[in-house]
Enzyme design. Structure first.
Site, PDB file in Angstrom:
ATOM      1  N   GLY B  12       0.832  -1.198   0.000  1.00  0.00           N
ATOM      2  CA  GLY B  12       0.000   0.000   0.000  1.00  0.00           C
ATOM      3  C   GLY B  12       0.861   1.240   0.000  1.00  0.00           C
ATOM      4  O   GLY B  12       0.982   1.919   1.010  1.00  0.00           O
ATOM      5  N   GLY B  14       0.909   4.409  -0.493  1.00  0.00           N
ATOM      6  CA  GLY B  14       0.414   5.790  -0.508  1.00  0.00           C
ATOM      7  C   GLY B  14       1.562   6.698  -0.131  1.00  0.00           C
ATOM      8  O   GLY B  14       2.735   6.336  -0.296  1.00  0.00           O
ATOM      9  N   ALA B  15       1.253   7.889   0.369  1.00  0.00           N
ATOM     10  CA  ALA B  15       2.315   8.836   0.708  1.00  0.00           C
ATOM     11  C   ALA B  15       3.255   8.249   1.752  1.00  0.00           C
ATOM     12  O   ALA B  15       4.484   8.293   1.603  1.00  0.00           O
ATOM     13  CB  ALA B  15       1.700  10.140   1.206  1.00  0.00           C
ATOM     14  N   GLY B  17       3.802   5.002   2.816  1.00  0.00           N
ATOM     15  CA  GLY B  17       4.591   3.855   2.370  1.00  0.00           C
ATOM     16  C   GLY B  17       5.615   4.249   1.330  1.00  0.00           C
ATOM     17  O   GLY B  17       6.754   3.743   1.326  1.00  0.00           O
ATOM     18  N   LYS B 191      -0.990   8.019  21.084  1.00  0.00           N
ATOM     19  CA  LYS B 191      -1.332   8.698  19.822  1.00  0.00           C
ATOM     20  C   LYS B 191      -2.845   8.875  19.710  1.00  0.00           C
ATOM     21  O   LYS B 191      -3.332   9.883  19.193  1.00  0.00           O
ATOM     22  CB  LYS B 191      -0.775   7.945  18.607  1.00  0.00           C
ATOM     23  CG  LYS B 191      -0.942   8.778  17.334  1.00  0.00           C
ATOM     24  CD  LYS B 191      -0.023   8.423  16.194  1.00  0.00           C
ATOM     25  CE  LYS B 191      -0.190   9.421  15.049  1.00  0.00           C
ATOM     26  NZ  LYS B 191       0.053   8.835  13.731  1.00  0.00           N
ATOM     27  N   ASN B 195      -5.408  11.667  18.368  1.00  0.00           N
ATOM     28  CA  ASN B 195      -6.232  11.381  17.183  1.00  0.00           C
ATOM     29  C   ASN B 195      -7.729  11.436  17.480  1.00  0.00           C
ATOM     30  O   ASN B 195      -8.513  11.928  16.652  1.00  0.00           O
ATOM     31  CB  ASN B 195      -5.918   9.989  16.625  1.00  0.00           C
ATOM     32  CG  ASN B 195      -4.655   9.939  15.794  1.00  0.00           C
ATOM     33  OD1 ASN B 195      -3.878   9.006  15.899  1.00  0.00           O
ATOM     34  ND2 ASN B 195      -4.430  10.950  14.957  1.00  0.00           N
ATOM     35  N   ASN B 199      -8.822  14.305  15.244  1.00  0.00           N
ATOM     36  CA  ASN B 199      -9.374  13.722  14.013  1.00  0.00           C
ATOM     37  C   ASN B 199     -10.898  13.677  14.094  1.00  0.00           C
ATOM     38  O   ASN B 199     -11.596  13.990  13.131  1.00  0.00           O
ATOM     39  CB  ASN B 199      -8.855  12.294  13.811  1.00  0.00           C
ATOM     40  CG  ASN B 199      -7.441  12.254  13.282  1.00  0.00           C
ATOM     41  OD1 ASN B 199      -6.560  12.902  13.827  1.00  0.00           O
ATOM     42  ND2 ASN B 199      -7.226  11.507  12.212  1.00  0.00           N
ATOM     43  N   SER B 261      -6.135  13.944   9.060  1.00  0.00           N
ATOM     44  CA  SER B 261      -6.378  12.973   7.984  1.00  0.00           C
ATOM     45  C   SER B 261      -7.870  12.616   7.891  1.00  0.00           C
ATOM     46  O   SER B 261      -8.401  12.448   6.789  1.00  0.00           O
ATOM     47  CB  SER B 261      -5.540  11.722   8.208  1.00  0.00           C
ATOM     48  OG  SER B 261      -5.908  11.072   9.411  1.00  0.00           O
TER      49      SER B 261
END
Lengths: 311, 311
Positions: B12, B14-15, B17, B191, B195, B199, B261
């Protein structure tokens, strides 16, 4: 008795005030509209009412419109229909039209509006009303009344009075369905049972009412908030039947993708009616140390959404 | 020992990885990227990394990209960096690259990802990591790494192991700051303390983080939710220092108008990471009958917001 042929002032002729004022004028009452942004348009064009109870037009020569309360006649009855977020304007707007026996009937949403008027103009002249109506201004000087229309009115004290009956008679004679509430606060809290979860969540989350009820977690959320409203009402001395939770959810499901007034306020960058609809109901619970965390969290969230609109 | 010169799979890319995989490849590791939407672009152009730790390019002839896990070599180490909302894809994507001693290191957010991998591939091969990094794909095959970059990694059991140290050494030798966590779940919950409120509220209310902290009621709301997270962590056997609430609020204030995110997921109509970030932490509290109404209400609200994105 001034209510037999009253001079009526509409203080804040938005969609709601314009509609009810126009109905009263249509049936012969002496109605004076206090307008702000709509003044020039209504002065020139009159009011066009498209209504599920019958369309009609008040032509410019048959409507009394004002942009300055100092130019208005003293009123026997004033309908207060501005948003509660503009209450700080009311002393200036109402003082010029008051005489000894002027009655102030507020049709504003939520809690605290009667108390505000009583503080400034004396409790003896203040009545409260709750409007159940779907109404919008769809174009300048044009009101679209799409559904319902009932007004329920009450005295601040528990006992209905002859003046209350006179106003109800006047309304009903003007094609406005009007009922007398034995207890005004019972009516206010019953309406809050709907307004707090649906206005609140729709504005906080930016979602139409159907989305709030589209999932079991959404229904659980609405239910939790309504249970908190019942707790807050009890702290304020009002008993709400828990069966109303289910009734309100069913009724709302039938409304489809409905935009609440607070949701529209958010989308149009207008201030939310935070105090009347959320802060004061929450305060009622806090005054008696009754925990209402779902209501409290919703209020906190709405201050964030509202603060953005009014930085 | 395979970790001395490991074959690394990025599942995966994405940014996140892409960045970490590219750093490892830049320093000589044998890295294979599994891509989906970006495959053609990276195959043709390689990867361009703009980073606060130094820009570099992996040209197409020096990068191993794949669009099918069946064409990839068996991996010694796989970094799992797809969104947790796509976990149902993982068995299919990982099975072809597994051999007996393949290590799976998930850098995904929230709870439940290690358990998911352990269920499908055996607990012995699963490690967890938490990335603290500001990273975005700003154009096809182009990654912008604007700040931070630390990864904290841990074993599912409480005890750090030699293989964990080898991975940390490999990372640190590749210009990736990497620390070993004595207790993985401590790091996960620390974390989540950030989050869940930031988030969660930013996605529910559609507000940047600065708006959440712009008023006393907003700060109180964030604080209430963090207190619920501490309660949920305690139910899961993890003690979070209450002083972290103030630390996190101050840190976030310094981030300005930050888009989390989950907020970006809402705005781009992508599914929210509901399970990993909200449902499972809430479940931890519920398992021990610890009331966390602020967390619960937030989760309910997010299901409404998410349901709209995924009708």
């Amino acid at each position: 008795m001034p209510l037999d042929n009253p001079t009526i002032a509409i203080i804040g002729a938005g969609a709601l005030g314009s509609y009810y004022g126009a109905r009263l004028a249509q049936h012969g009452a002496n109605v004076h509209f206090l307008l702000r942004s709509e003044y020039a348009s209504v002065k020139q064009n009159g009011l066009t009412i498209k209504s599920c109870r019958g369309d009609f037009i008040l032509p410019p020569e048959k409507i009394n419109v004002h942009d300055d309360p100092n130019k208005m006649p003293k009123a026997d009855l004033a309908l207060i229909t501005i948003k509660s977020t503009a209450n700080d304007q009311l002393p200036r707007l109402i003082a010029p039209i008051i005489k000894e026996d002027t009655i102030l009937l507020t049709l504003q949403n939520g809690l605290g509006n009667e108390a505000f008027l009583a503080r400034h103009f004396g409790q003896h002249r203040v009545l409260g009303g709750i409007a159940f109506v779907c109404i919008n201004r769809t174009a300048p000087a044009t009101i679209d009344h799409s559904a319902h229309g009932l007004i329920r009115i009450g005295e601040l004290t528990a006992t209905p009075t002859p003046r209350l009956q006179k106003i109800a008679d006047l309304m009903n004679a003007s094609n406005i369905q009007c009922e007398i509430l034995p207890t005004l606060m019972q009516g206010r809290w019953e309406k809050l049972l709907w307004n707090i979860p649906f206005n609140g969540l729709s504005a906080a989350l930016d979602q139409t009412t159907d989305r709030l009820l589209a999932s079991p977690t959404g229904i659980a959320l609405v239910t939790h908030i309504m249970q908190d409203v019942i707790t807050a009402a009890a702290a304020d001395g009002i008993t709400l039947d828990p069966a109303l939770i289910q009734t309100n959810i069913e009724k709302t499901r039938n409304m489809g993708a409905y935009y609440t007034s607070s949701h529209i306020d958010r989308q149009q960058n207008r201030p939310l009616e935070l105090q009347a609809l959320f802060a004061l109901p929450l305060q009622a619970a806090k005054n008696k140390n009754r925990p209402t965390p779902w209501l409290e969290m919703l209020y906190h969230q709405l201050t964030i959404v509202d603060a953005k609109q009014n930085p």
